[in-house]
Design an enzyme around this catalytic site. Sequence first.
Site, PDB file in Angstrom:
ATOM      1  N   GLY A  22       0.826  -1.203   0.000  1.00  0.00           N
ATOM      2  CA  GLY A  22       0.000   0.000   0.000  1.00  0.00           C
ATOM      3  C   GLY A  22       0.861   1.253   0.000  1.00  0.00           C
ATOM      4  N   GLY A  23       2.054   1.144  -0.561  1.00  0.00           N
ATOM      5  CA  GLY A  23       3.020   2.235  -0.499  1.00  0.00           C
ATOM      6  C   GLY A  23       2.681   3.453  -1.321  1.00  0.00           C
ATOM      7  N   ASP A  72      -1.101  -7.033  -5.460  1.00  0.00           N
ATOM      8  CA  ASP A  72      -2.438  -7.017  -4.876  1.00  0.00           C
ATOM      9  C   ASP A  72      -2.383  -7.934  -3.666  1.00  0.00           C
ATOM     10  OD1 ASP A  72      -5.055  -7.304  -4.133  1.00  0.00           O
ATOM     11  OD2 ASP A  72      -5.789  -7.951  -6.102  1.00  0.00           O
ATOM     12  N   TYR A 177     -14.466  -2.611   9.518  1.00  0.00           N
ATOM     13  CA  TYR A 177     -13.171  -1.976   9.761  1.00  0.00           C
ATOM     14  C   TYR A 177     -12.729  -2.207  11.209  1.00  0.00           C
ATOM     15  CZ  TYR A 177      -9.650   1.803   9.854  1.00  0.00           C
ATOM     16  OH  TYR A 177      -8.495   2.546   9.987  1.00  0.00           O
ATOM     17  N   ALA A 179     -13.712  -4.623  13.173  1.00  0.00           N
ATOM     18  CA  ALA A 179     -13.416  -6.044  13.340  1.00  0.00           C
ATOM     19  C   ALA A 179     -12.037  -6.384  12.787  1.00  0.00           C
ATOM     20  CB  ALA A 179     -14.487  -6.882  12.644  1.00  0.00           C
ATOM     21  N   LYS A 181      -9.393  -4.287  12.227  1.00  0.00           N
ATOM     22  CA  LYS A 181      -8.282  -3.662  12.948  1.00  0.00           C
ATOM     23  C   LYS A 181      -8.084  -4.280  14.334  1.00  0.00           C
ATOM     24  CE  LYS A 181      -7.165  -0.901   9.611  1.00  0.00           C
ATOM     25  NZ  LYS A 181      -5.949  -1.204   8.807  1.00  0.00           N
TER      26      LYS A 181
END
Length: 266
Positions: A22-23, A72, A177, A179, A181
């Site tokens: 995710g850079g 991905d 989200y 759940a 994290k």
Amino acid sequence: MRRIKIWPDKFKLTNKVCVVTGGAGLIGQSIVKSLAQAEGKVILMDVNNEKGLGIAGSMQSSGLDVTYIYSDTSDIKATKAAMTKICDDLGGINVWINGAYPRTNDYGTMLDKVEIESWKNNIDMHLNSYCLLSRDVAELMKKNHGASIINIASIYGLVGPDFKLYRGTEMTMPAVYSAIKSGIIGFTKYLAAYYAQYNIRVNVIAPGGVFNNQPNIFIENYSKQCPLGRMADAEEIAAPVLFLASEASSYITGSVLVVDGGWTAI
């Protein structure tokens, strides 16, 4: 004669191979830049070819060692193959940062409207990829004699959302989200205990709200409730990541570093 420690050197990542999934994202590119400026050899992984190549090219022009690779992370087998190739080509991975944010097109649907398949897909794409890729890279890191894995979670893996913040906007905090994290935080602690014998440290960053041109009313609501009176800048998340990636944090593992301007303190 005993060598005097030069403390700033502990934050350097000279010749360390650092991978950021995710850079190309808002926080991701700040993390990439911080690691590269600390002399790391950084691999930027993302699904956005155009953006990823652009960011890597711009940083290379500034003299930073940044390379883009398409990945991905929801395709765990393909990402594992990519990490294995990095190890073969560069001799190993010293730092792995799970910063990708995969999600379905209907992400953000209100809880009472969420379809079960959507819930399952988001858990699979995000939580499962973080967990399994962390396991896979840790196995490759065993021969490194010390390495660092950093997961990006959220304060909403620690506390519930205040829905008053979203009044007057079309925004909400997706239930899945929280759940995801929370699961990332729990599994990070498990990994830290499991791989400690190999000197592989596993930690998690839990950011608060990061400014990203949200509606003004949301920014005002958030800032009023935050003790520091504002949202974070992406660079303020990248700096703690650099700390956890470096030898400056050599005795820290299994920890949750909360970066939230005091949000969870009150």
